[in-house]
Write a protein that holds these residues in place. Structure first.
Motif, short mmCIF file in Angstrom:
data_model
loop_
_atom_site.label_atom_id
_atom_site.label_comp_id
_atom_site.label_asym_id
_atom_site.label_seq_id
_atom_site.Cartn_x
_atom_site.Cartn_y
_atom_site.Cartn_z
N TRP A 1 60.39 56.97 38.51
CA TRP A 1 60.76 57.01 37.09
C TRP A 1 61.22 55.65 36.57
O TRP A 1 61.36 55.47 35.35
N ALA A 2 61.45 54.70 37.46
CA ALA A 2 61.91 53.37 37.03
C ALA A 2 60.75 52.38 36.94
O ALA A 2 60.93 51.27 36.44
N ILE A 3 59.58 52.77 37.43
CA ILE A 3 58.46 51.81 37.49
C ILE A 3 57.76 51.73 36.13
O ILE A 3 57.28 52.74 35.62
N GLY A 4 57.77 50.54 35.57
CA GLY A 4 57.05 50.30 34.33
C GLY A 4 57.65 50.98 33.12
O GLY A 4 57.01 51.05 32.06
N THR A 5 58.86 51.50 33.22
CA THR A 5 59.45 52.26 32.11
C THR A 5 60.53 51.48 31.37
O THR A 5 60.99 51.92 30.32
N GLY A 6 60.99 50.38 31.95
CA GLY A 6 62.12 49.68 31.36
C GLY A 6 63.45 50.34 31.68
O GLY A 6 64.50 49.90 31.23
N ARG A 7 63.41 51.42 32.46
CA ARG A 7 64.64 52.13 32.83
C ARG A 7 64.93 51.89 34.31
O ARG A 7 64.65 52.74 35.17
N ALA A 8 65.48 50.74 34.61
CA ALA A 8 65.79 50.43 36.01
C ALA A 8 66.88 51.36 36.52
O ALA A 8 67.71 51.86 35.75
N ALA A 9 66.89 51.59 37.83
CA ALA A 9 68.00 52.34 38.45
C ALA A 9 69.26 51.50 38.35
O ALA A 9 69.20 50.28 38.12
N THR A 10 70.42 52.13 38.53
CA THR A 10 71.65 51.33 38.50
C THR A 10 71.79 50.63 39.85
O THR A 10 71.39 51.18 40.90
N PRO A 11 72.39 49.44 39.85
CA PRO A 11 72.60 48.75 41.13
C PRO A 11 73.37 49.62 42.13
O PRO A 11 73.09 49.59 43.32
N ALA A 12 74.31 50.42 41.64
CA ALA A 12 75.08 51.27 42.55
C ALA A 12 74.18 52.31 43.22
O ALA A 12 74.27 52.55 44.43
N ASP A 13 73.31 52.95 42.44
CA ASP A 13 72.39 53.94 43.02
C ASP A 13 71.43 53.27 44.01
O ASP A 13 71.07 53.85 45.04
N VAL A 14 71.01 52.06 43.66
CA VAL A 14 70.09 51.35 44.56
C VAL A 14 70.79 51.05 45.88
O VAL A 14 70.25 51.28 46.96
N SER A 15 72.02 50.55 45.80
CA SER A 15 72.76 50.24 47.04
C SER A 15 72.94 51.47 47.90
O SER A 15 72.81 51.41 49.13
N GLU A 16 73.20 52.58 47.25
CA GLU A 16 73.40 53.83 48.02
C GLU A 16 72.11 54.23 48.73
O GLU A 16 72.12 54.59 49.91
N MET A 17 70.99 54.14 48.02
CA MET A 17 69.72 54.52 48.66
C MET A 17 69.35 53.52 49.75
O MET A 17 68.84 53.91 50.81
N HIS A 18 69.62 52.25 49.52
CA HIS A 18 69.30 51.26 50.56
C HIS A 18 70.13 51.52 51.83
O HIS A 18 69.63 51.36 52.94
N ALA A 19 71.37 51.95 51.64
CA ALA A 19 72.20 52.25 52.81
C ALA A 19 71.62 53.43 53.58
O ALA A 19 71.61 53.46 54.82
N CYS A 20 71.11 54.39 52.84
CA CYS A 20 70.49 55.56 53.49
C CYS A 20 69.23 55.14 54.27
O CYS A 20 69.02 55.54 55.42
N ILE A 21 68.41 54.28 53.64
CA ILE A 21 67.20 53.79 54.31
C ILE A 21 67.58 52.97 55.55
O ILE A 21 67.00 53.14 56.63
#
Ligand code: PEP
Length: 255
Positions: free
Chosen positions: A173-193
């Protein structure tokens, strides 16, 4: 083993720019993105532009990436491009499992896995794209979707090959939409990965770079690169906008 020290900024040009346009764009871009020793930059032009841009990039610190590959080395696979053909052109990185391919071309986790294995066999470095749809995030299933895509994509990838991988977390939902994920959500998912990678590969799982992708721009890059666990970015639309991409490559991080 720690994550490869330099963050990676990878531009995905998608289905844009003819060979001639690609060369002209790179002639403007290269002087603006070549002066950084502490970050790695690569671009993924369409297949048709790879032979034209390869000689230019060879003389520069910017790496060459491809947007896809097929899993066989040669044969009756009309329209496909083999790992050997990419290797022959000097390609280093290859995107695998981009959500646009999953969506428009029916690419499955099994196909993504075959491509990852084929890339590694040929000495290419796969950038494995994973990410949830909006509905999965809304219903609290984002982590399980991403975990499942990741594990299927990496099935049978041996521990010794882990350091050749990069993972791009790209919420669809963030690709090409101009609606980037929040840095906090990204950090959380990266920690999970990261925790999945370490569970599967042990120490070697700590060496895999995890990138964020989804509406990254010159305006939000610093916030992403300051976020814990973000070791680079996969940039689509902004990667063919000269000023934007130069600003992204020139991201600033607190010392
Ligand atoms: C992409 O193509 O991988 C991507 C993240 O696109 P955009 O930056 O345009 O959202």
């Amino acid at each position: 083993m720690t994550v490869e020290a330099r963050p990676l900024v990878l531009g995905n040009w998608k289905m844009n720019l003819t060979a001639r346009e690609a060369v002209a764009y790179l002639r403007d871009l290269l002087p603006r993105v070549s002066g950084y020793a502490d970050r790695e930059v690569a671009v993924a032009p369409p297949f048709t532009a790879l032979p034209a841009v390869a000689p230019l990039l060879k003389e520069s610190p910017v790496g060459l990436a491809a947007q896809d590959l097929f899993w066989e080395s040669e044969g009756a696979y009309t329209g496909e491009i083999s790992p050997l053909m990419l290797q022959d052109l000097g390609v280093t990185y290859v995107l695998v499992g981009h959500s646009e391919r999953r969506r428009h071309l029916g690419e499955t986790d099994r196909m993504v896995n075959q491509k990852v294995l084929a890339a590694l066999r040929s000495g290419l470095r796969p950038v494995v794209c994973v990410g949830e749809q909006e509905a999965a995030r809304a219903s609290g299933r984002a982590r399980s979707v991403v975990r499942s895509q990741l594990l299927r994509a990496l099935s049978e990838v041996p521990r010794g090959e882990a350091s050749s991988l990069a993972i791009a977390y790209e919420p669809v939902w963030a690709i090409g939409t101009g609606r980037a994920a929040t840095p906090a959500d990204v950090s959380e998912m990266h920690a999970c990965i990261r925790s999945e990678l370490q569970r599967v590969y042990g120490e070697a799982g700590g060496a895999v770079r995890i990138l964020y992708g989804g509406s990254v721009s010159g305006g939000n890059i610093d916030a992403f690169m300051e976020s814990p666990g973000v070791e680079g970015v996969l940039v689509g639309g902004a990667s063919i906008r000269l000023d934007d991409f130069a600003r992204i490559v020139g991201f600033r991080r607190p010392a």
